[in-house]
Design a protein around this motif. Structure first.
Motif, PDB file in Angstrom:
ATOM      1  N   ASP A  79       0.830  -1.212   0.000  1.00  0.00           N
ATOM      2  CA  ASP A  79       0.000   0.000   0.000  1.00  0.00           C
ATOM      3  C   ASP A  79       0.858   1.253   0.000  1.00  0.00           C
ATOM      4  O   ASP A  79       0.611   2.198  -0.745  1.00  0.00           O
ATOM      5  N   VAL A  80       1.878   1.211   0.858  1.00  0.00           N
ATOM      6  CA  VAL A  80       2.757   2.369   0.911  1.00  0.00           C
ATOM      7  C   VAL A  80       3.433   2.568  -0.428  1.00  0.00           C
ATOM      8  O   VAL A  80       3.545   3.672  -0.943  1.00  0.00           O
ATOM      9  N   LEU A  81       3.872   1.403  -0.995  1.00  0.00           N
ATOM     10  CA  LEU A  81       4.517   1.463  -2.294  1.00  0.00           C
ATOM     11  C   LEU A  81       3.622   2.138  -3.314  1.00  0.00           C
ATOM     12  O   LEU A  81       4.022   3.023  -4.064  1.00  0.00           O
ATOM     13  N   ARG A  82       2.387   1.709  -3.332  1.00  0.00           N
ATOM     14  CA  ARG A  82       1.450   2.242  -4.295  1.00  0.00           C
ATOM     15  C   ARG A  82       1.341   3.752  -4.162  1.00  0.00           C
ATOM     16  O   ARG A  82       1.259   4.483  -5.152  1.00  0.00           O
ATOM     17  N   GLU A  83       1.322   4.173  -2.879  1.00  0.00           N
ATOM     18  CA  GLU A  83       1.211   5.607  -2.640  1.00  0.00           C
ATOM     19  C   GLU A  83       2.452   6.349  -3.128  1.00  0.00           C
ATOM     20  O   GLU A  83       2.365   7.382  -3.768  1.00  0.00           O
ATOM     21  N   THR A  84       3.588   5.794  -2.796  1.00  0.00           N
ATOM     22  CA  THR A  84       4.797   6.581  -2.952  1.00  0.00           C
ATOM     23  C   THR A  84       5.451   6.446  -4.324  1.00  0.00           C
ATOM     24  O   THR A  84       5.997   7.410  -4.844  1.00  0.00           O
ATOM     25  N   THR A  85       5.390   5.268  -4.921  1.00  0.00           N
ATOM     26  CA  THR A  85       6.118   5.068  -6.164  1.00  0.00           C
ATOM     27  C   THR A  85       5.746   6.127  -7.198  1.00  0.00           C
ATOM     28  O   THR A  85       6.603   6.805  -7.757  1.00  0.00           O
ATOM     29  N   ALA A  86       4.456   6.241  -7.401  1.00  0.00           N
ATOM     30  CA  ALA A  86       4.003   7.168  -8.441  1.00  0.00           C
ATOM     31  C   ALA A  86       4.521   8.567  -8.161  1.00  0.00           C
ATOM     32  O   ALA A  86       4.957   9.275  -9.063  1.00  0.00           O
ATOM     33  N   PHE A  87       4.490   8.934  -6.899  1.00  0.00           N
ATOM     34  CA  PHE A  87       4.917  10.277  -6.534  1.00  0.00           C
ATOM     35  C   PHE A  87       6.390  10.490  -6.862  1.00  0.00           C
ATOM     36  O   PHE A  87       6.779  11.466  -7.496  1.00  0.00           O
ATOM     37  N   TRP A  88       7.210   9.498  -6.435  1.00  0.00           N
ATOM     38  CA  TRP A  88       8.650   9.657  -6.671  1.00  0.00           C
ATOM     39  C   TRP A  88       8.992   9.614  -8.158  1.00  0.00           C
ATOM     40  O   TRP A  88       9.846  10.360  -8.629  1.00  0.00           O
ATOM     41  N   VAL A  89       8.303   8.754  -8.845  1.00  0.00           N
ATOM     42  CA  VAL A  89       8.541   8.681 -10.291  1.00  0.00           C
ATOM     43  C   VAL A  89       8.180  10.015 -10.942  1.00  0.00           C
ATOM     44  O   VAL A  89       8.945  10.560 -11.742  1.00  0.00           O
ATOM     45  N   ALA A  90       7.033  10.543 -10.561  1.00  0.00           N
ATOM     46  CA  ALA A  90       6.614  11.824 -11.140  1.00  0.00           C
ATOM     47  C   ALA A  90       7.631  12.905 -10.821  1.00  0.00           C
ATOM     48  O   ALA A  90       8.007  13.709 -11.686  1.00  0.00           O
ATOM     49  N   LEU A  91       8.081  12.891  -9.626  1.00  0.00           N
ATOM     50  CA  LEU A  91       9.047  13.911  -9.209  1.00  0.00           C
ATOM     51  C   LEU A  91      10.341  13.778 -10.009  1.00  0.00           C
ATOM     52  O   LEU A  91      10.885  14.759 -10.527  1.00  0.00           O
ATOM     53  N   GLY A  92      10.825  12.519 -10.087  1.00  0.00           N
ATOM     54  CA  GLY A  92      12.060  12.285 -10.824  1.00  0.00           C
ATOM     55  C   GLY A  92      11.929  12.706 -12.276  1.00  0.00           C
ATOM     56  O   GLY A  92      12.817  13.344 -12.851  1.00  0.00           O
ATOM     57  N   LEU A  93      10.822  12.367 -12.867  1.00  0.00           N
ATOM     58  CA  LEU A  93      10.606  12.718 -14.272  1.00  0.00           C
ATOM     59  C   LEU A  93      10.552  14.230 -14.455  1.00  0.00           C
ATOM     60  O   LEU A  93      11.094  14.781 -15.414  1.00  0.00           O
TER      61      LEU A  93
END
Lengths: 123, 896, 88
Positions: free
Chosen positions: B157-171
């Protein structure tokens, strides 16, 4: 042996009339009836005088006269010009071209004879 | 957590690697030794951002659900690429010659640099692209999850929350760093392009690796694989023709219209020749990308438990087979697909948003022309960066809000159909001069409304946004407006239905509104420039110039291009104008160059507006209008008009000259009339007088007497005839003649005419040929007068025809209600210059020849006028030829 | 006066060149036609073409198009390099 007169005229009846009048007076009359080769004919026949009509087929009398006058041998050849147009500018043109005398048709036979005699005597 | 940590580490390394690649590419481009960056291979690979995570993961899922239909998504672009000579070549040429920065810029520029249109397209592009970006974030998250799930204890669940955010940020970071490093005048990003080219290789390699593993590792070769396909669920796939064709069309359209595709294909294009290579290399790439999709799907359906997400087979099949390394490679492929798409889409969208929304607003807010303060360059870059962040935030929010539940393929198709709405305006704009701004706006509006209503909103599911009742009975109970059954046509596939109606209504609105509206001069000018881009790749519109202050322009240009770049440009232009110093004259040519340079940074519409603010009068100048008039087509039209006019003038002039010549000749003749009369009268009178004197003097023989008397007689007759002719003519000319009309036979008339014309001539050589059968015309006329004409013509031929064996042909015919009688001899005819004169009085072609007075034809003409006919000379018959024509009103029908 | 740059008749080389461009123009249509052919196949799963065969067919078309496209673009490229104007 009469003097030789060359008549350059295209109306057959007028040729006939003038030839008759002059021959009867003792002139030797030669005739020619077109303008193209009139100058050559004058040269070859070397007449004592020329009676030249203005309106000729091929070349006008004025032009023939001008060419004759350019030739030194014929500069003093007496030329009697005949014309059927009675306007004064025709007379002027004839004089400018170098006509010895100018005569308007119709003329009396005596007039022609007098003119021819005068011109030949003068020369 | 081990595998996951390794994965994160690999991922970070990979990203670092991409950063290095992009950085190195930028460096070498800056140093000027980046020829390899512009190679066709890099261009081709950069096009692969078409293959997103949707392709990488989604295609397998698509194949698992719908069989071979997934191929349509690749077939469409392949056809577009293979048909590059038709559309892409033109798009690229236009993009290069007009310094186009985005698809919104292209459409706005084509339709008169309209910012309204640009804003519209930008907004629609954002709406169409945001779900797609969300989709990429989702795919990365899902793929992380797969790894996370494969090991116990991970907090998914945490992964789901955070992955997208970090990916978006990195991009966002990457895109901002490499997408807005500089305001390249040509909007080209070498670093980004190089990075996505590398990613293209990675994703292809990953997919091929998984495919090879599946076919040879799991299925035992191609033959077995094909058998396995036959026996699987996919083997039972049946083609749905409507979907097959619609999806090919849709993907082809989207390929042209997707903002990110436009970015890599047109904007980043360095060399038109690259397109040539990509035209076959990219279809080959697509083919390879789709080659193993079905095997992976088939094996995935076989190997994995029912209910496994087919969208993730690319990952889960290797994982299930214990191939963790392969799975990591596969993960990197998917990651590459997702990130490259997001990066380019963000750049493309941010360019559009910044150029067409932020900058115009900023310009409007901060004041006017050269008086604004601060460095526009910084503002542009800032707005670009904010736009990138904004686009990614939008994507992230969409992902969070939508919950990431929908099947990947569906979002992809909805997005495709959305951007495909640009197609009519785009294609119409580059091929049809008649396309107008109003038309483009109308088409886009209609298309997007239909798309939203029939595709986007239903896509969320019945009852989510649109209530179920709308689907069943239409909005407000209007049955024919049901979102999936327009006009009551039921049973159509919803996708086909939405594509069909949105595109066709869009096109219809575009076409009709274009027809009904009238473009402004700038639109017409741009239209000509776009449509005829190959005829004149240079010169868009020009400025009237003159009033602009070079210094103000310099200040502005420095703010946008940067001081050094701007000074270099100004110096170069000044040198070209032959001026010492830095400031060139503000000639229209210079303004045009400047505007184009600025357009590379802020878009055509904005650049036009900015220069317009300084130059004063952003409206179209007289020069523009002249340029519009210069358009090739109009030019040709105009020149043909000129040609016609000049031909007309020539004709008129010739007529005038002819009339004048005739007048002069006539006046000369009138002048000579008296002397002519005099001559004609005096000549016979000379003979008469001479011979009458001779006769009077006497002494002649009888024969002589008679002969001379005959001469006098005939000359007297000639005189009389002349006087008669003159009187006759005068009577005819004064219209006092009374006609004695009778009904006659033409042949009879000709018989009498011939016999009387030749009666006086004894030895006539003239042969007369006539066809009496032709002459069966009976008509009413004055026979005496008409035969007078005929006699005159026949005796003329008899007198003047100079042929060796003179022949006169008399031909009769009927034409257009007129009776024509031609008299044609075989002599030498009448010279051209005399033909106009022979009908005048006293004109004779050969003077003196036949003793006529030259009145005959003049009399004939007068007679024919009285008889309501005509007599004309017929040139070109070989000899002298006269045509007598009589109206058939007088001429009755054939006598028989 | 009318478009001096374009001639109606060209010499043999020019003629070949134009026909080459014609090929280039027709190629996408050929592709579209070949890829649309599956529409005509029987929809009956028993009598119709099997999915495996369909895959083979579609990819074979793909290979042909890529090959022809490569050949033509190579030739056009050679032409474009030799003279750019006559192609426009």
């Amino acid at each position: 042996m009469g003097k030789k007169v060359l008549l350059i005229e295209d109306e057959p009846n007028i040729i006939e009339a003038i030839s008759f009048i002059l021959s009867r007076d003792g002139w030797d009359v030669a005739t020619h009836s077109n303008g193209h080769d009139a100058v050559d004919v004058v040269r070859t026949k070397s007449p004592d005088m020329v009676i030249l009509d203005v309106m000729l087929p091929g070349k006008s009398g004025y032009e023939i006269l001008r060419e004759l006058r350019e030739d030194t041998s014929m500069r003093d050849l007496p030329v009697l010009m005949l014309t059927a147009r009675g306007q004064s500018k025709d007379r002027e043109m004839a004089e400018r071209a170098g006509a010895s005398r100018f005569m308007t048709k119709p003329f009396s036979n005596a007039e022609v004879l007098d003119a021819v005699r005068d011109l030949v005597l003068q020369s | 957590m081990g595998a996951l940590n390794v994965l994160v580490a690999v991922c970070l390394c990979y990203v670092a690697f991409l950063f290095i690649v992009a950085f190195a590419a930028e460096r070498s481009a800056l140093r000027g030794n980046g020829a390899w960056l512009r190679s066709p291979l890099v261009y081709t690979l950069s096009l692969s951002i078409y293959c997103t995570a949707w392709t990488f993961y989604g295609a397998v899922g698509y194949a698992a659900r719908s069989g071979l239909e997934y191929l349509t998504i690749y077939i469409g672009p392949s056809l577009v690429m293979i048909g590059w000579w038709w559309i892409l070549r033109k798009l690229v040429r236009i993009g290069r010659s007009q310094r186009i920065t985005s698809i919104a810029d292209l459409i706005s520029s084509r339709y008169g640099k309209s910012n309204t249109l640009a804003i519209f397209v930008t907004i629609l592009a954002v709406i169409g692209t945001t779900p797609y970006i969300a989709l990429q974030l989702q795919s990365v998250t899902l793929s992380f999850n797969v790894f996370a799930q494969s090991q116990a204890g991970a907090d998914t669940d945490v992964l789901r929350e955070t992955t997208a955010f970090w990916v978006a940020l990195g991009l966002a970071l990457f895109t901002i760093l490499f997408g807005t490093r500089n305001l390249d005048v040509n909007e080209r990003h070498h670093g980004v392009v190089m990075a996505i080219a590398v990613e293209a290789v990675v994703k292809l390699f990953a997919l091929l690796a998984v495919g090879v593993f599946v076919v040879w590792g799991l299925s035992g070769g191609v033959g077995n694989m094909l058998d396995r396909i036959e026996t699987s669920e996919i083997g039972m796939w049946q083609m749905q023709g409507g979907r097959w064709v619609s999806l090919i069309f849709l993907s082809a359209a989207a390929f042209l219209c997707l903002p990110r595709m436009f970015q890599v294909m047109v904007v980043e294009n360095e060399n038109e020749g690259n397109l040539r290579t990509a035209s076959w290399a990219f279809p080959a790439y697509l083919m390879l990308m789709s080659l193993f999709v079905v095997p992976i799907a088939v094996v995935g359906l076989d190997v994995l438990p029912k209910g496994a997400n087919p969208d993730l087979f690319v990952l889960t099949v290797p994982l299930a087979s214990g191939q963790e390394g392969l799975a990591v490679i596969s993960f990197l492929g998917g990651f590459s697909s997702a990130t490259s798409m997001v990066i380019v889409a963000a750049i493309a969208l941010s360019t559009m948003v910044s150029n067409h929304v932020v900058m115009p607003i900023w310009l409007a807010v901060t004041g006017h022309g050269a008086s604004f303060s601060g460095d526009v360059r910084k503002v542009v870059i800032l707005s670009r960066r904010l736009s990138i962040a904004g686009v990614l935030i939008l994507g992230y929010l969409y992902y969070r809000l939508s919950g990431g539940g929908t099947a990947l393929a569906l979002i992809g198709l909805i997005s495709f159909a959305g951007v495909a709405q640009f197609l009519p305006a785009l294609i119409g704009g580059i091929f049809w001069r008649g396309a107008t701004r109003t038309g483009a706006l109308a088409g886009l509006t209609v298309g997007f409304v239909v798309w939203t209503y029939a595709m986007l909103l239903p896509g969320f599911g019945q009852g989510t946004i649109l209530p179920t009742s709308v689907f069943e009975s239409g909005p407000f109970g209007i049955g024919w407006l049901r979102p999936q059954a327009f006009f009551g046509i039921q049973g159509m596939d919803p996708l086909v239905h939405a594509i069909l109606w949105s595109i066709s209504l869009n096109s219809a609105a575009f076409f009709v509104a274009s027809l009904l509206s009238f473009p402004n001069p700038l639109e017409r000018l741009q239209g000509a420039q776009f449509v005829n881009v190959f005829d004149h790749s240079q010169n868009p519109q020009s400025w009237s110039g003159g009033m602009a202050q070079s210094e103000d322009l310099m200040i502005m240009a420095q703010r946008i291009l940067g001081a050094r770049e701007a000074q270099r440009l100004f110096e170069r232009e000044a040198k070209r104008q032959g001026i010492q110093g830095v400031l060139p004259e503000t000639t229209p040519e210079f303004l045009q160059v400047l505007e184009r340079e600025l357009a590379g940074s802020v878009g055509a519409a904005t650049a036009h507006a900015m220069v317009g603010q300084i130059v004063g009068g952003a409206s179209v100048s007289v020069r523009d209008l002249m340029a519009v008039a210069d358009e090739t087509a109009q030019m040709m039209e105009y020149s043909s008009q000129l040609e016609t006019k000049s031909a007309e003038l020539t004709r008129t002039a010739r007529q005038l000259r002819l009339a004048n010549e005739k007048l002069m000749q006539v006046s000369h003749q009138k002048d000579a009339f008296l002397s002519q009369i005099s001559h004609e009268l005096r000549t016979p009178m000379t003979s008469i007088r001479a011979f009458s004197e001779i006769l009077r003097e006497g002494g002649l023989s009888d024969a002589e007497q008679e002969k001379y008397a005959t001469v006098i007689h005939s000359e007297a007759i000639r005189l009389t005839r002349l006087l008669d002719d003159l009187l006759d003519l005068s009577v005819l000319e004064n219209g006092q003649v009374s006609l004695n009309l009778r009904k006659v036979q033409l042949s009879d008339l000709l018989d009498t005419a011939i016999s009387s014309a030749l009666s006086g001539v004894q030895t006539s050589l003239l042969k007369i040929r006539r066809d009496q059968a032709q002459e069966k015309y009976a008509f009413t006329t004055d026979p005496d007068r008409l035969s007078q004409v005929f006699i005159n013509l026949i005796s003329n031929a008899q007198k003047y025809c100079d042929g060796d064996r003179p022949v006169l042909r008399i031909e009769t015919m009927e034409q257009d209600g007129r009776l024509l009688v031609d008299f044609i001899d075989n002599g030498s005819g009448i010279p051209r210059e005399s033909q106009d004169l022979i009908f005048e009085k006293f004109s004779r072609v050969s003077p003196q020849k036949a003793g006529g007075a030259g009145l005959g034809l003049a009399i004939c003409r007068e007679i024919m006028v009285r008889l309501k006919g005509e007599i004309n000379y017929l040139p070109g018959q070989g000899g002298a030829a006269f045509r007598v024509s009589l109206p058939l009103r007088q001429v009755n029908e054939n006598a028989e | 006066m009318k478009n001096p740059g374009k001639r109606v008749f060209v010499e043999r080389d020019g003629y070949r060149r134009r026909r080459l461009l014609d090929c280039l123009r027709v190629l996408p249509m050929l592709g579209a036609f070949l890829w649309a052919l599956p529409l005509l196949w029987s929809s009956d799963p028993q009598a119709g073409v099997s999915t495996a065969d369909a895959i083979l067919y579609i990819f074979a078309v793909w290979c042909c198009l890529v090959g022809l496209g490569a050949l033509l673009s190579y030739k056009v490229g050679a032409l474009q390099d030799s003279d750019r104007d006559s192609l426009e």
